[in-house]
Scaffold this motif. Structure first.
Motif, mmCIF file in Angstrom:
data_model
loop_
_atom_site.group_PDB
_atom_site.id
_atom_site.type_symbol
_atom_site.label_atom_id
_atom_site.label_comp_id
_atom_site.label_asym_id
_atom_site.label_seq_id
_atom_site.Cartn_x
_atom_site.Cartn_y
_atom_site.Cartn_z
ATOM 1 N N THR A 121 33.780 -54.063 -83.813
ATOM 2 C CA THR A 121 34.212 -53.416 -82.571
ATOM 3 C C THR A 121 34.863 -52.066 -82.842
ATOM 4 O OG1 THR A 121 34.497 -55.543 -81.498
ATOM 5 C CG2 THR A 121 35.692 -53.690 -80.537
ATOM 6 N N GLU A 122 35.718 -52.004 -83.880
ATOM 7 C CA GLU A 122 36.452 -50.749 -84.100
ATOM 8 C C GLU A 122 35.495 -49.609 -84.498
ATOM 9 O OE1 GLU A 122 36.794 -53.606 -85.713
ATOM 10 O OE2 GLU A 122 37.109 -53.334 -87.875
ATOM 11 N N LEU A 123 34.361 -49.944 -85.112
ATOM 12 C CA LEU A 123 33.365 -48.911 -85.421
ATOM 13 C C LEU A 123 32.554 -48.582 -84.172
ATOM 14 C CD1 LEU A 123 31.979 -50.284 -88.836
ATOM 15 C CD2 LEU A 123 33.728 -48.522 -88.487
ATOM 16 N N MET A 124 32.046 -49.642 -83.527
ATOM 17 C CA MET A 124 31.144 -49.463 -82.377
ATOM 18 C C MET A 124 31.825 -48.719 -81.230
ATOM 19 S SD MET A 124 28.188 -50.617 -83.239
ATOM 20 C CE MET A 124 27.386 -50.531 -81.638
ATOM 21 N N ASN A 125 33.163 -48.846 -81.143
ATOM 22 C CA ASN A 125 33.885 -48.173 -80.057
ATOM 23 C C ASN A 125 34.471 -46.832 -80.487
ATOM 24 O OD1 ASN A 125 33.240 -50.150 -78.260
ATOM 25 N ND2 ASN A 125 35.218 -51.199 -78.314
ATOM 26 N N ALA A 126 34.115 -46.371 -81.687
ATOM 27 C CA ALA A 126 34.648 -45.083 -82.155
ATOM 28 C C ALA A 126 34.070 -43.876 -81.412
ATOM 29 C CB ALA A 126 34.428 -44.940 -83.663
ATOM 30 N N PRO A 127 32.763 -43.869 -81.090
ATOM 31 C CA PRO A 127 32.244 -42.688 -80.368
ATOM 32 C C PRO A 127 32.857 -42.571 -78.977
ATOM 33 C CG PRO A 127 30.454 -43.975 -81.340
ATOM 34 C CD PRO A 127 31.690 -44.816 -81.432
ATOM 35 N N HIS A 128 33.002 -41.364 -78.486
ATOM 36 C CA HIS A 128 33.538 -41.124 -77.134
ATOM 37 C C HIS A 128 32.547 -41.618 -76.078
ATOM 38 C CE1 HIS A 128 31.120 -37.772 -78.572
ATOM 39 N NE2 HIS A 128 30.742 -37.598 -77.327
#
Ligand SMILES: *Cc1c(COP(=O)(O)O)cnc(C)c1O
Length: 453
Positions: free
Chosen positions: A311-318
């Protein structure tokens, strides 16, 4: 194995090989000539036969031939190209609406596909998923996500890798001809490292995972460990030759990724979705990627791909940074949900393992009885035969071509692959019946024995 077809899915075409004409027949030959007058010559062709129907393990052509399918449209139509439940769900969706664009208004099937992937991909951590259309798009988005999450640029890829044909992914792909030839300049920041090919170790390296991993780590350090956003690996290298990496290599990459804070991206686009006898090929390695990529068999032929991961990677893009007009199209999402339903009872995975057992039984004796088979390898229904001279291991692309042509003439659709073009690969649908499978394998075994003479 005689009960290979999941209950609801009696194939719509007789499941037997039938030769009505030479292959290709006169109608296919005429249609191919017309094609050449209209279609760019930049597309290659494995077998110039025009298809009317396909299902189960059979492709029927315009000349009335029924060919055995050992290609599945390159590992896509695992459930049969005419799969009923896929067709039913897609047809119902067609009646309702074809498209809204998920970035304009929403539909629930998109969420449901993401949920299944979050729950079923390896890795006991919280995940999110994004849906796209093609495999190359999934690879590109994984790189965007890894860069946004790490603030780093470089991408580590491997010898014999294949990740697609788009501008970024062709740079990540190893083989120059045909994938990169004349198409440069290529994007920067792609660094290639040694893979752990058991039969053909990288130049100057001992065989096995240990030497390859030491070389990979040296490559990382040489370019600056804190400059790498991602390393991208196929759990079985596909176009590169169906190479199962030396035991320990992928777990070793997991450790290097952790050590240097690099996002491990596992490209399961060809090997995933049950092809190797487990839902995901990385399960054989006991490794979970930080991001995992699926496409090809995900929606059994309706274009769909996915990036799933932490989740922390997948939600990194704006918000607004990811997407695409057709990303996660509703027809494709329905097809994927139909695929997921049919994996539920375990039959398809058992079929993949049974296909391997039967194929090895027929093909492995060729290792001793001929001088041209260097290896029979793969997992589940992702199998290959590497052709090379005994002793020197000099690759024999000419034999792969000759054997494939002999198979085609007998009504068996096979594909070749490999950095040296000397590998014949088998990708039968997971629903192929045992009789048909054995008919195809016998043709292949005979073609190899003939070529060895
Ligand atoms: C096919 C493939 C791709 C590219 O998928 P496309 O849908 O053709 O863009 C990427 N990675 C692997 C391992 C593949 O086999």
């Amino acid at each position: 194995m005689t009960e290979t077809l999941p209950a609801l899915d009696a194939a719509t075409i007789p499941q037997s090989r039938h030769l009505a004409t030479a292959i290709p027949g006169p109608r296919s030959t005429a249609l191919h000539a017309e094609r050449a007058s209209q279609v760019t010559s930049g597309f290659g062709i494995a077998l110039p036969v025009f298809v009317t129907r396909a299902d189960g393990g059979i492709i029927e052509d315009v000349d009335g031939n029924r060919l055995i399918d050992f290609a599945s449209g390159i590992a896509v139509t695992s459930l049969g190209a005419g799969n009923k439940r896929v067709a039913q769900r897609v047809a119902a969706q067609l009646e309702a609406f074809t498209h809204t664009c998920f970035m304009v208004t929403e539909y629930e099937s998109f969420t449901q596909v993401c949920k299944w992937l979050n729950e079923n991909t390896p890795g006991d951590f919280e995940k999110r998923t994004g849906l796209f259309s093609t495999g190359a798009e999934a690879v590109e988005n994984a790189i965007k996500i890894a860069r946004a999450a790490t603030g780093r640029a470089k991408v580590l890829v491997f010898d014999e890798a294949y990740h697609g044909r788009s501008l970024l992914t062709m740079a990540m792909t190893a083989k120059v001809n045909p994938y990169k030839l004349n198409f440069g300049p290529l994007p920067a920041e792609i660094i290639r490292a040694a893979s752990a090919n058991p039969l053909r170790p990288a130049q100057g390296l001992a065989a096995g995972a240990e030497a390859a991993l030491a070389s990979v780590e040296a490559t990382i350090l040489e370019h600056g460990a804190d400059t790498f956003a991602a390393m991208v690996i196929e759990p079985i290298q596909g176009e590169g030759g169906f190479i199962v990496p030396a035991p320990g290599f992928i777990p070793g990459l997991r450790k290097l990724a952790d050590k240097y804070g690099i996002v491990l991206v596992i490209d399961e686009i060809q090997a995933g979705m049950g092809r190797t006898g487990t839902l995901f090929a990385s399960e054989h390695e006991g490794v979970a990627g930080d991001l995992i990529l699926t496409a090809k068999a995900l929606a059994n032929g309706v274009p769909l791909s996915a990036v799933t991961g932490r989740t922390e990677l997948m939600n990194a893009p704006h918000a607004g940074g990811l997407g695409g007009t057709y990303a996660g199209n509703p027809l494709a999402c329905e097809a994927a949900l139909a695929v997921f339903e049919q994996f539920e009872d375990g039959t398809l995975l058992a079929n993949a393992r049974r296909i391997e057992q039967i194929a090895r039984e027929v093909l492995e004796p060729l290792l001793a009885s001929t001088e041209i088979v260097a290896e029979v390898r793969g997992r589940g229904a992702m199998l290959a035969i590497e052709l090379a001279d005994a002793g020197t291991l000099a690759p024999r692309a000419d034999l792969a071509k000759e054997i494939s042509a002999a198979c085609h003439a007998q009504g068996l659709v096979t594909l070749t692959c490999g950095t040296h073009g000397n590998v014949v690969r088998l990708l039968p649908p997971l629903v192929i019946g045992e009789e048909l499978l054995r008919d195809g394998l016998d043709i292949l075994a005979r073609a190899i024995a003939d070529a060895a003479k």
